[in-house]
Design a protein around this motif. Structure first.
Motif, short mmCIF file in Angstrom:
data_model
loop_
_atom_site.label_atom_id
_atom_site.label_comp_id
_atom_site.label_asym_id
_atom_site.label_seq_id
_atom_site.Cartn_x
_atom_site.Cartn_y
_atom_site.Cartn_z
N ILE A 195 -8.76 -1.08 -9.42
CA ILE A 195 -7.74 0.16 -9.11
C ILE A 195 -7.62 1.21 -8.12
CG2 ILE A 195 -5.68 1.85 -10.06
CD1 ILE A 195 -4.88 -1.38 -10.77
N LYS A 196 -8.94 1.21 -9.07
CA LYS A 196 -10.10 2.81 -8.59
C LYS A 196 -9.63 2.21 -6.54
CE LYS A 196 -13.80 6.74 -8.17
NZ LYS A 196 -14.25 6.78 -8.82
N GLU A 197 -10.89 1.12 -6.47
CA GLU A 197 -11.22 0.58 -5.18
C GLU A 197 -9.65 0.12 -4.47
OE1 GLU A 197 -13.59 -0.02 -3.87
OE2 GLU A 197 -15.29 1.27 -5.88
N LEU A 198 -9.10 -0.30 -5.64
CA LEU A 198 -7.62 0.14 -4.22
C LEU A 198 -7.03 0.96 -3.93
CD1 LEU A 198 -5.67 -2.76 -6.35
CD2 LEU A 198 -6.79 -3.24 -4.45
N HIS A 199 -6.93 2.09 -4.29
CA HIS A 199 -6.74 3.34 -4.16
C HIS A 199 -7.70 4.09 -2.79
CE1 HIS A 199 -6.55 7.87 -3.81
NE2 HIS A 199 -4.50 7.37 -4.57
N ALA A 200 -8.46 3.92 -2.87
CA ALA A 200 -10.17 3.93 -1.88
C ALA A 200 -9.56 3.97 -0.35
CB ALA A 200 -11.64 4.17 -2.98
N GLU A 201 -9.32 2.30 -0.96
CA GLU A 201 -8.93 1.66 0.59
C GLU A 201 -7.49 2.03 1.54
OE1 GLU A 201 -11.57 -0.46 2.67
OE2 GLU A 201 -13.07 0.11 0.81
N GLY A 202 -7.09 2.48 0.69
CA GLY A 202 -5.82 2.38 0.95
C GLY A 202 -4.65 1.45 0.71
N LEU A 203 -4.99 0.29 0.15
CA LEU A 203 -4.20 -0.99 -0.39
C LEU A 203 -3.18 -0.83 -1.66
CD1 LEU A 203 -6.66 -3.20 0.06
CD2 LEU A 203 -5.74 -2.20 1.56
N TYR A 204 -2.40 0.44 -0.64
CA TYR A 204 -1.27 1.12 -1.72
C TYR A 204 -0.45 0.03 -2.34
CZ TYR A 204 -3.31 5.58 -0.43
OH TYR A 204 -3.82 5.92 0.45
N ASN B 233 -0.44 -3.21 -3.03
CA ASN B 233 -1.63 -3.85 -3.87
C ASN B 233 -1.67 -3.42 -4.66
OD1 ASN B 233 -1.41 -6.04 -1.81
ND2 ASN B 233 -3.76 -5.79 -1.33
N LEU B 234 -1.85 -1.97 -4.47
CA LEU B 234 -1.90 -1.10 -6.33
C LEU B 234 -0.77 -1.06 -7.06
CD1 LEU B 234 -4.25 1.66 -6.23
CD2 LEU B 234 -1.71 2.56 -7.48
N LYS B 235 0.26 -0.86 -6.36
CA LYS B 235 2.14 -0.92 -6.68
C LYS B 235 1.82 -2.58 -7.80
CE LYS B 235 4.76 0.01 -4.32
NZ LYS B 235 5.80 0.13 -3.10
N ILE B 236 1.65 -3.47 -7.00
CA ILE B 236 1.38 -4.68 -7.35
C ILE B 236 0.81 -4.52 -9.20
CG2 ILE B 236 1.78 -6.64 -7.74
CD1 ILE B 236 2.90 -6.38 -5.23
N LEU B 237 -0.62 -4.28 -9.02
CA LEU B 237 -1.98 -4.91 -9.71
C LEU B 237 -0.78 -3.73 -11.30
CD1 LEU B 237 -3.39 -5.82 -11.55
CD2 LEU B 237 -5.02 -4.20 -9.87
N TYR C 145 -2.89 6.72 -10.68
CA TYR C 145 -2.75 5.71 -9.50
C TYR C 145 -1.73 5.07 -9.05
CZ TYR C 145 -8.46 6.16 -9.84
OH TYR C 145 -9.48 6.95 -9.22
N PHE C 146 -0.99 5.01 -9.64
CA PHE C 146 0.60 4.14 -9.74
C PHE C 146 1.18 5.04 -8.56
CE2 PHE C 146 4.72 2.15 -11.53
CZ PHE C 146 4.51 0.95 -10.33
N ALA C 147 1.08 6.63 -9.30
CA ALA C 147 2.41 7.76 -8.34
C ALA C 147 1.06 7.51 -7.77
CB ALA C 147 2.07 8.76 -9.86
N ASP C 148 0.54 7.90 -7.77
CA ASP C 148 -0.15 8.20 -5.71
C ASP C 148 0.04 6.83 -4.52
OD1 ASP C 148 -1.53 10.50 -6.50
OD2 ASP C 148 -3.27 9.72 -6.93
N ALA C 149 -0.44 5.54 -5.26
CA ALA C 149 0.37 4.63 -4.56
C ALA C 149 2.02 4.96 -4.30
CB ALA C 149 0.25 3.34 -5.26
#
Length: 137
Positions: free
Chosen positions: A7-16, A18-22, A48-52
């Motif tokens: 999840i942290k990697e998805l956040h760092a890459e800006g893949l919001y 995808n992060l929301k789904i996971l 992390y979900f709230a940030d996404a």
């Protein structure tokens, strides 16, 4: 690699998206099985979900998730005081309570900001008054 690290990697890459789904799937699973994540891990996941959600312009959902993360953090800190052992390694990202409180106000302030356009707004040309209609042939 743990789920939180992914999840942290998805956040760092800006893949919001995808992060929301996971994160949504993981939070649903953790609601049905309370022993799936320790409280601090669930807190991190909610943050992390709230940030996404915020980054994908879902402000009201983001604010609600920030509030849930704050509640989870308070419950986790109470639980950690009762137990002396920490449930998550110290190197993992854990936003402070103050950071989350600031984030709960962030969606509202972003909603109220006017949308800026790159070009100045042009007013329509002056229309004739209602008494002087012209007919086009």
């Amino acid at each position: 690699m743990t789920l939180i690290e992914q999840i942290k990697e998805l956040h760092a890459e800006g893949l919001y998206s995808n992060l929301k789904i996971l994160a949504s799937m993981l939070l649903t699973m953790s609601d049905h099985s309370t022993e799936m994540f320790p409280r601090m891990c669930k807190y991190q996941l909610q943050a992390y979900f709230a940030d996404a959600l915020f980054e994908t312009l879902e402000f009201k959902r983001a604010e609600a998730m920030y509030r849930k993360a704050l509640q989870q953090r308070k419950a986790a800190s109470k639980n950690n005081r009762a137990k002396t052992a920490s449930s998550t390694p110290p190197q993992q990202w854990q936003p402070s309570e103050v950071e989350l409180k600031l984030c709960t106000g962030r969606p509202c302030s972003r909603e109220r900001q006017p949308v800026r356009t790159t070009e100045p707004r042009r007013h329509p040309p002056h229309l004739p008054s209602s008494g002087s209609h012209q007919r086009w042939s």
